[in-house]
Design an enzyme around this catalytic site. Structure first.
Site, PDB file in Angstrom:
ATOM      1  N   HIS A 166       0.823  -1.234   0.000  1.00  0.00           N
ATOM      2  CA  HIS A 166       0.000   0.000   0.000  1.00  0.00           C
ATOM      3  C   HIS A 166       0.846   1.268   0.000  1.00  0.00           C
ATOM      4  CE1 HIS A 166      -3.521  -2.398   0.579  1.00  0.00           C
ATOM      5  NE2 HIS A 166      -3.176  -2.806   1.789  1.00  0.00           N
ATOM      6  N   ASP A 214      -2.476 -10.818  -2.325  1.00  0.00           N
ATOM      7  CA  ASP A 214      -3.013 -10.304  -1.054  1.00  0.00           C
ATOM      8  C   ASP A 214      -4.466  -9.875  -1.310  1.00  0.00           C
ATOM      9  OD1 ASP A 214      -1.901  -8.882   1.761  1.00  0.00           O
ATOM     10  OD2 ASP A 214      -3.630  -7.890   0.866  1.00  0.00           O
ATOM     11  N   HIS A 254      -6.150  -7.458  -0.263  1.00  0.00           N
ATOM     12  CA  HIS A 254      -6.333  -6.020  -0.464  1.00  0.00           C
ATOM     13  C   HIS A 254      -5.650  -5.589  -1.761  1.00  0.00           C
ATOM     14  CE1 HIS A 254      -6.445  -6.799   3.953  1.00  0.00           C
ATOM     15  NE2 HIS A 254      -7.538  -6.039   3.855  1.00  0.00           N
ATOM     16  N   ASP A 305      -4.100 -13.361   3.403  1.00  0.00           N
ATOM     17  CA  ASP A 305      -5.388 -12.869   3.905  1.00  0.00           C
ATOM     18  C   ASP A 305      -6.624 -13.190   3.060  1.00  0.00           C
ATOM     19  OD1 ASP A 305      -4.415 -10.971   2.158  1.00  0.00           O
ATOM     20  OD2 ASP A 305      -4.323  -9.337   3.620  1.00  0.00           O
TER      21      ASP A 305
HETATM   22  N1  6DK Z   1      -8.838  -1.742   8.865  1.00  0.00           N
HETATM   23  C1  6DK Z   1      -2.416  -5.567   3.826  1.00  0.00           C
HETATM   24  O1  6DK Z   1      -2.882  -6.815   4.231  1.00  0.00           O
HETATM   25  C2  6DK Z   1      -2.849  -4.452   4.762  1.00  0.00           C
HETATM   26  O2  6DK Z   1      -2.878  -5.361   2.523  1.00  0.00           O
HETATM   27  C3  6DK Z   1      -4.346  -4.295   4.923  1.00  0.00           C
HETATM   28  C4  6DK Z   1      -4.683  -3.008   5.628  1.00  0.00           C
HETATM   29  C5  6DK Z   1      -6.148  -2.924   5.955  1.00  0.00           C
HETATM   30  C6  6DK Z   1      -6.418  -1.767   6.831  1.00  0.00           C
HETATM   31  C7  6DK Z   1      -7.839  -1.364   6.733  1.00  0.00           C
HETATM   32  C8  6DK Z   1      -8.764  -2.161   7.587  1.00  0.00           C
HETATM   33  C9  6DK Z   1      -9.642  -2.192   9.876  1.00  0.00           C
HETATM   34  C10 6DK Z   1     -10.513  -3.253   9.730  1.00  0.00           C
HETATM   35  C11 6DK Z   1     -11.334  -3.673  10.780  1.00  0.00           C
HETATM   36  C12 6DK Z   1     -11.264  -3.022  11.990  1.00  0.00           C
HETATM   37  C13 6DK Z   1     -10.395  -1.955  12.139  1.00  0.00           C
HETATM   38  C14 6DK Z   1      -9.588  -1.547  11.079  1.00  0.00           C
HETATM   39  F1  6DK Z   1      -0.402  -4.483   3.399  1.00  0.00           F
HETATM   40  C15 6DK Z   1      -0.888  -5.617   3.819  1.00  0.00           C
HETATM   41  F2  6DK Z   1      -0.447  -5.861   5.024  1.00  0.00           F
HETATM   42  F3  6DK Z   1      -0.454  -6.566   3.034  1.00  0.00           F
HETATM   43  O3  6DK Z   1      -9.395  -3.073   7.148  1.00  0.00           O
HETATM   44 ZN    ZN Z   2      -3.899  -7.549   2.775  1.00  0.00          ZN
END
Ligand code: 6DK
Ligand code: ZN
Length: 367
Positions: free
Chosen positions: A141, A178, A180, A266
């Site tokens: 990201h 991934d 996301h 994930d």
């Molecule tokens: N926040 C990733 O796996 C990172 O792609 C994913 C980041 C997601 C953050 C947004 C999100 C939440 C959800 C639920 C509750 C509180 C906050 F970069 C990698 F690590 F690979 O879903």
């Molecule tokens: Zn992710």
């Protein structure tokens, strides 16, 4: 075949703090460790060790990425921001990107792990051409100028640019499974045809405004960004369909000289940050298929880099699948969470068809 395993003990020192929900009345609920916490790499490593897989691999400890390596991807301003945020002891490095005073140092070791994986994949050590880097913080990201979503430096982008600079490669492919969208990686290479970016992700999730099929690259990079947003609940059958219909034909036509994987576990069926249904055999399939592709088109050169994956109980099992596919073996361990294979559903087929249609103008093998 010999496979590199890249890990640094200090990865556990990157402390992202705790997940706190703030209520409108000003009160807060602390629900414990952040999703992206040190136990992730700890449990993965323990499973690889105790299952005997690690003993079949060649373990290497990486050093930190140098300024020169980071600056092929990031701005001076970004480096200063990460350095200053850590030095001040702040927790927030960017939107949903957290850390602690040592995070700058550990993020450099994470990027250094990605760089080491490239060196191993390029055969720098005892004829090895494949490697898995168990690194954190993740990277996909992070854009050239911003930390985001648990990511400080974009490890896979730094690895791709390093491969170009050190080995003079003109075609590098990044496959991002991934769950996301790898918005940072997409952004960095959007106008570049020397790095092909392919992402499979849960549609309209995080970031919610990127990863649409209409984002196909720009300028000389037009056609070299491939987005495959998949509906929630897509399982192995849907991912296989996307591989057969898009990922493999595009890679066969592009003929990369090196394959990099942004490997997040994930999309697994137990992950708290997704609603997909890929279990251990699905991860085994994706890793095996890309390793075989690399064997066909680039002498087996493949580097698999750890991104996300947040179910602490399932992460070690999903990772077994990744490593089994990469090194072509099966560990005698019964997954207690395994689910029956689900059929390929119409919604997933339609989603794949839409991606295919968007990319067909650029790729003969999709016509
Ligand atoms: N926040 C990733 O796996 C990172 O792609 C994913 C980041 C997601 C953050 C947004 C999100 C939440 C959800 C639920 C509750 C509180 C906050 F970069 C990698 F690590 F690979 O879903
Ligand atoms: Zn992710």
């Amino acid at each position: 075949k010999p496979t590199g395993f890249i890990f640094h003990e200090d990865y556990v020192k990157h402390d992202t703090g705790t997940q706190v929900y703030s209520l409108p009345n000003g009160k807060t609920v602390d629900v414990g460790l952040e999703f992206e916490n040190h136990n992730r790499v700890r449990y993965i490593k323990e499973m690889l060790e105790k299952s005997g897989l690690l003993q079949q691999m060649h373990a290497v400890t990486p050093g930190p990425a140098r300024d020169e390596d980071l600056l092929r991807v990031h701005t001076e301003r970004h480096l200063a921001h990460i350095r200053d945020t850590a030095a001040k002891g702040l927790r927030v490095f960017g939107p949903e990107a957290y850390g602690c005073p040592v995070s700058e140092e550990i993020a450099r070791l994470s990027a250094g792990g990605a760089i080491k994986a490239v060196d191993l994949a390029m055969g720098e050590e005892s004829g090895m051409t494949q490697a898995y880097a168990l690194i954190r913080p993740p990277g996909h990201h992070a854009s050239s100028d911003q930390a985001m979503g648990f990511c400080l430096y974009n490890n896979v982008a730094i690895a791709a640019r390093y491969a170009q600079a050190k080995y003079g490669l003109s075609r590098v492919a990044i496959i991002d499974w991934d769950v996301h969208h790898g918005n940072g990686t997409q952004d960095i290479f959007y106008e570049d045809d020397s790095v092909l970016f392919i992402s499979l992700h849960e549609a309209q999730y995080f970031p919610s405004d990127t990863g649409n099929v209409t984002e196909t690259g720009a300028g000389k990079g037009e056609g070299y960004t491939v987005n495959i947003p998949l509906p929630s609940a897509t399982g192995e059958a849907g991912y296989r369909h996307a591989f057969e219909q898009i990922v493999l034909p595009v890679l066969e036509e592009y003929r990369p000289e090196l394959v990099l994987v942004s490997a997040g576990q994930d999309p697994n069926g137990m992950d708290p940050l997704s609603r997909m249904m890929v279990m251990r055999p699905g991860f085994r399939y994706m890793a095996r298929t890309l390793r075989e592709l690399a064997e066909r088109v680039c002498d087996g050169r493949i580097a698999v880099l750890q991104e996300g994956g947040y179910s602490l109980p399932y992460l070690p099992i999903a990772t077994l699948g990744v490593i089994e596919g990469l090194i072509d073996c099966e560990v005698d361990f019964q997954d207690p969470h395994s689910i029956p294979e689900r059929p390929l559903v119409e919604e997933a087929m339609q989603a794949v068809q839409q991606s295919r249609n968007a990319l067909a103008p650029y790729w003969n093998y999709l016509q």
